[in-house]
Scaffold this active site. Structure first.
Site, PDB file in Angstrom:
ATOM      1  CG  ASP A  15     -86.346  54.573  38.583  1.00 59.86           C
ATOM      2  OD1 ASP A  15     -85.535  55.409  39.000  1.00 59.86           O
ATOM      3  OD2 ASP A  15     -86.173  53.346  38.682  1.00 59.86           O
ATOM      4  CG  ASP A  17     -80.237  52.754  37.082  1.00 59.38           C
ATOM      5  OD1 ASP A  17     -79.162  52.155  36.921  1.00 59.38           O
ATOM      6  OD2 ASP A  17     -80.335  53.996  37.073  1.00 59.38           O
ATOM      7  CG  ASP A 177     -87.287  49.385  38.932  1.00 55.90           C
ATOM      8  OD1 ASP A 177     -86.476  48.487  39.193  1.00 55.90           O
ATOM      9  OD2 ASP A 177     -86.992  50.591  38.991  1.00 55.90           O
TER      10      ASP A 177
END
Length: 231
Positions: A15, A17, A177
């Protein structure tokens, strides 16, 4: 958590961000710009950081609070566009790589393990943002939230990245996250790893996301990779 035995990955997907890049302050200050225009109280870093991975709508829900539902869809879309325009104009004023990420990428490159990015961030923002961070130049594939009709938690973007990289998804790791990252990785039958250094605050504790591994920092991921250095 459902731990699996590890073997050398055919590829590692990330991922963006909250996993590779700490974008929270730039996103949050873009929200505050819109809130100031609306004569509403701005949010603190501590308030907006946990929702930085939830995109412009997630930030607007935070900023508008209970009033969010009072705006009709065109009005919300207009606010989203204003937030994203401000963000694009200042896309990497504060953003930086998370600690240990560059070393992790160097380890992947040194072992000739291909890696790439699969994010829900819109493509026009992804492509602009990564140009500010040369450490990301060796990414083999960048899939954004509007690159395909589907986006995470649908596994299609992950599977598409693997197809483009000519690797078996079963032999790949996916690191993210957010709970949607882990769901997408599991549905793609990859090794799923929580980047617990990111914006992982969620009503459901990370231990219940059904990830194969929970990583507290990027250095832990590098350590997992170094065991395959001579294999």
């Amino acid at each position: 958590m459902c731990t699996k035995n590890l073997s050398k990955p055919a590829a590692v997907l990330f991922d963006l961000d909250g996993t590779l890049l700490d974008t929270a302050q730039d996103l949050g200050e873009s929200l505050n710009h819109v809130l100031t225009e609306l004569n509403r109280p701005v949010k603190t870093f501590e308030e907006y950081r946990p929702v930085a991975s939830h995109g412009a709508l997630g930030l607007l829900k935070l900023g508008l609070g209970v009033d969010f539902d009072q705006f009709d869809n065109p009005a919300i879309q207009g606010l989203r566009d204003r937030l994203l325009a401000e963000y694009e104009a200042n896309i990497s004023r504060y953003t930086q790589l998370f600690e240990g990420v560059e070393a992790c990428i160097n380890e992947l490159d040194s072992q000739d393990i291909p890696w790439g990015i699969v994010t829900n961030k819109p493509e026009f923002l992804t492509d602009k943002l990564i140009t500010f961070h040369p450490a990301l130049d060796s990414s083999k594939i960048n899939i954004s939230g509007d690159s395909l009709p589907q986006k995470k938690p649908d596994p299609t973007p992950l599977l598409h990245a693997c197809k483009r990289m000519n690797v078996n998804p079963n032999a790949c790791w996916y690191v993210g996250d957010a709970q949607r990252d882990i769901e997408a990785g599991n549905r793609a039958n990859m090794i799923s790893m929580v980047a617990n250094w990111g914006y992982t605050q969620d009503p459901m504790p990370v231990e219940q996301w059904q990830a194969n591994y929970i990583l507290e920092d990027a250095n832990t991921l590098t350590q997992l990779l170094t065991q395959f250095k001579n294999t």
